[in-house]
Design a protein around this motif. Structure first.
Motif, mmCIF file in Angstrom:
data_model
loop_
_atom_site.group_PDB
_atom_site.id
_atom_site.type_symbol
_atom_site.label_atom_id
_atom_site.label_comp_id
_atom_site.label_asym_id
_atom_site.label_seq_id
_atom_site.Cartn_x
_atom_site.Cartn_y
_atom_site.Cartn_z
ATOM 1 N N LEU A 97 0.808 -1.220 0.000
ATOM 2 C CA LEU A 97 0.000 0.000 0.000
ATOM 3 C C LEU A 97 0.840 1.267 0.000
ATOM 4 C CD1 LEU A 97 -2.817 -1.156 2.435
ATOM 5 C CD2 LEU A 97 -2.939 -0.929 -0.075
ATOM 6 N N SER A 98 2.107 1.173 0.371
ATOM 7 C CA SER A 98 2.946 2.370 0.435
ATOM 8 C C SER A 98 3.653 2.679 -0.881
ATOM 9 C CB SER A 98 3.978 2.231 1.553
ATOM 10 O OG SER A 98 4.910 1.216 1.224
ATOM 11 N N VAL A 99 3.595 1.786 -1.857
ATOM 12 C CA VAL A 99 4.329 1.973 -3.105
ATOM 13 C C VAL A 99 3.591 2.870 -4.084
ATOM 14 C CG1 VAL A 99 5.363 0.758 -5.068
ATOM 15 C CG2 VAL A 99 5.522 -0.207 -2.796
ATOM 16 N N GLY A 100 2.277 2.885 -4.042
ATOM 17 C CA GLY A 100 1.504 3.737 -4.932
ATOM 18 C C GLY A 100 1.180 3.106 -6.278
ATOM 19 N N TRP A 101 1.157 1.786 -6.334
ATOM 20 C CA TRP A 101 0.811 1.079 -7.567
ATOM 21 C C TRP A 101 -0.696 1.092 -7.780
ATOM 22 C CZ3 TRP A 101 3.856 -3.610 -5.421
ATOM 23 C CH2 TRP A 101 5.205 -3.484 -5.712
ATOM 24 N N PRO A 102 -1.148 1.000 -9.042
ATOM 25 C CA PRO A 102 -2.578 0.761 -9.267
ATOM 26 C C PRO A 102 -2.905 -0.676 -8.860
ATOM 27 C CG PRO A 102 -1.370 0.826 -11.358
ATOM 28 C CD PRO A 102 -0.394 1.178 -10.274
ATOM 29 N N LYS A 103 -4.070 -0.872 -8.307
ATOM 30 C CA LYS A 103 -4.496 -2.192 -7.816
ATOM 31 C C LYS A 103 -3.397 -2.828 -6.953
ATOM 32 C CE LYS A 103 -7.491 -3.051 -11.717
ATOM 33 N NZ LYS A 103 -7.864 -3.918 -12.811
ATOM 34 N N PRO A 104 -2.970 -2.141 -5.913
ATOM 35 C CA PRO A 104 -1.799 -2.595 -5.153
ATOM 36 C C PRO A 104 -1.994 -3.936 -4.448
ATOM 37 C CG PRO A 104 -2.920 -0.846 -3.979
ATOM 38 C CD PRO A 104 -3.566 -0.957 -5.329
ATOM 39 N N LEU A 105 -3.204 -4.247 -4.038
ATOM 40 C CA LEU A 105 -3.417 -5.479 -3.279
ATOM 41 C C LEU A 105 -3.180 -6.728 -4.112
ATOM 42 C CD1 LEU A 105 -6.523 -4.450 -1.183
ATOM 43 C CD2 LEU A 105 -4.112 -4.448 -0.503
ATOM 44 N N LEU A 106 -3.187 -6.571 -5.425
ATOM 45 C CA LEU A 106 -2.947 -7.710 -6.305
ATOM 46 C C LEU A 106 -1.501 -7.776 -6.795
ATOM 47 C CD1 LEU A 106 -6.227 -7.560 -8.414
ATOM 48 C CD2 LEU A 106 -5.731 -8.976 -6.410
ATOM 49 N N ARG A 107 -0.740 -6.717 -6.606
ATOM 50 C CA ARG A 107 0.652 -6.703 -7.078
ATOM 51 C C ARG A 107 1.547 -7.588 -6.229
ATOM 52 N NH1 ARG A 107 2.388 -2.330 -10.377
ATOM 53 N NH2 ARG A 107 4.378 -3.432 -10.415
ATOM 54 N N LEU A 108 1.353 -7.535 -4.930
ATOM 55 C CA LEU A 108 2.073 -8.410 -3.993
ATOM 56 C C LEU A 108 1.012 -9.179 -3.196
ATOM 57 C CD1 LEU A 108 4.927 -6.079 -2.646
ATOM 58 C CD2 LEU A 108 5.107 -7.880 -4.372
ATOM 59 N N PRO A 109 0.489 -10.254 -3.756
ATOM 60 C CA PRO A 109 -0.644 -10.949 -3.138
ATOM 61 C C PRO A 109 -0.263 -11.893 -2.000
ATOM 62 C CG PRO A 109 -0.042 -12.058 -5.156
ATOM 63 C CD PRO A 109 0.841 -10.839 -5.060
ATOM 64 N N GLN A 110 0.991 -11.885 -1.569
ATOM 65 C CA GLN A 110 1.412 -12.814 -0.521
ATOM 66 C C GLN A 110 0.581 -12.672 0.747
ATOM 67 O OE1 GLN A 110 3.331 -11.045 -2.543
ATOM 68 N NE2 GLN A 110 5.252 -12.084 -3.008
ATOM 69 N N TRP A 111 0.121 -11.471 1.039
ATOM 70 C CA TRP A 111 -0.695 -11.264 2.230
ATOM 71 C C TRP A 111 -1.950 -12.132 2.198
ATOM 72 C CZ3 TRP A 111 -5.672 -9.462 2.084
ATOM 73 C CH2 TRP A 111 -6.101 -8.904 0.872
ATOM 74 N N MET A 112 -2.469 -12.398 0.991
ATOM 75 C CA MET A 112 -3.674 -13.223 0.857
ATOM 76 C C MET A 112 -3.406 -14.683 1.210
ATOM 77 S SD MET A 112 -5.538 -11.964 -2.578
ATOM 78 C CE MET A 112 -4.826 -10.532 -3.336
ATOM 79 N N LEU A 113 -2.162 -15.111 1.115
ATOM 80 C CA LEU A 113 -1.785 -16.466 1.496
ATOM 81 C C LEU A 113 -1.459 -16.548 2.987
ATOM 82 C CD1 LEU A 113 0.596 -17.229 -1.500
ATOM 83 C CD2 LEU A 113 -1.752 -18.032 -1.209
ATOM 84 N N LEU A 114 -0.847 -15.504 3.511
ATOM 85 C CA LEU A 114 -0.381 -15.509 4.894
ATOM 86 C C LEU A 114 -1.511 -15.250 5.898
ATOM 87 C CD1 LEU A 114 2.776 -13.416 4.079
ATOM 88 C CD2 LEU A 114 2.780 -15.843 4.712
ATOM 89 N N LEU A 115 -2.400 -14.349 5.565
ATOM 90 C CA LEU A 115 -3.478 -13.963 6.481
ATOM 91 C C LEU A 115 -4.364 -15.143 6.908
ATOM 92 C CD1 LEU A 115 -4.786 -11.605 8.003
ATOM 93 C CD2 LEU A 115 -6.171 -11.178 5.960
ATOM 94 N N PRO A 116 -4.803 -16.009 5.986
ATOM 95 C CA PRO A 116 -5.648 -17.135 6.418
ATOM 96 C C PRO A 116 -4.961 -18.071 7.417
ATOM 97 C CG PRO A 116 -5.784 -16.875 4.048
ATOM 98 C CD PRO A 116 -4.693 -15.959 4.525
ATOM 99 N N VAL A 117 -3.664 -18.261 7.267
ATOM 100 C CA VAL A 117 -2.955 -19.130 8.226
ATOM 101 C C VAL A 117 -3.006 -18.490 9.609
ATOM 102 C CG1 VAL A 117 -0.756 -20.218 8.823
ATOM 103 C CG2 VAL A 117 -1.438 -20.051 6.432
ATOM 104 N N GLY A 118 -2.759 -17.190 9.679
ATOM 105 C CA GLY A 118 -2.838 -16.506 10.970
ATOM 106 C C GLY A 118 -4.219 -16.552 11.582
ATOM 107 N N VAL A 119 -5.236 -16.303 10.769
ATOM 108 C CA VAL A 119 -6.623 -16.313 11.271
ATOM 109 C C VAL A 119 -7.038 -17.700 11.717
ATOM 110 C CG1 VAL A 119 -9.030 -15.956 10.580
ATOM 111 C CG2 VAL A 119 -7.284 -14.275 9.952
#
Length: 126
Positions: A97-119
């Protein structure tokens, strides 16, 4: 058996396999062939391997927790693993979110893999 921990472990195994296979192809190969100086390139390569080891050890810990008796020690270990994956997810979200890319959540999608394990791990520990 704790089904939440087992599901978190299976999910973490998927994350580890994705990291090792796709990460090697999409991150490590370009990194090693890029124009970085030898020292930063070597450090980043080692850090990638450290994360690989960390993910595999987390899978082992979650599977162990799924099969272990519920004690205060196993709960503490579970909260540690949960915090670990949640922190990784937050780190990727902050960077993305700090880089300023368009559609930033899809540029580095690793958070989508890591978050479910934590939850899932939090659900098992709660």
């Amino acid at each position: 058996m704790n089904g939440w921990f087992l599901t978190a472990g299976v999910t973490a195994a998927g994350v580890a396999v994705t990291h090792i296979t796709a990460g090697h192809r999409d991150v490590v190969r370009p990194l090693l062939s890029g124009g970085l100086a030898d020292e930063p390139r070597g450090v980043l390569h080692a850090v990638w391997h450290m994360v690989s080891v960390d993910l595999v050890l987390s899978v082992a810990a979650l599977v162990y927790l799924a099969l272990a008796d519920d004690t205060s020690t196993t709960r503490l270990a579970a909260w540690f693993v949960a915090a670990h994956f949640l922190a990784y997810a937050v780190a990727f979200l902050v960077v993305t979110l700090s880089v300023g890319w368009p559609k930033p959540l899809l540029r580095l999608p690793q958070w989508m893999l890591l978050l479910p394990v934590g939850v899932l791990t939090v659900a098992g520990a709660a």
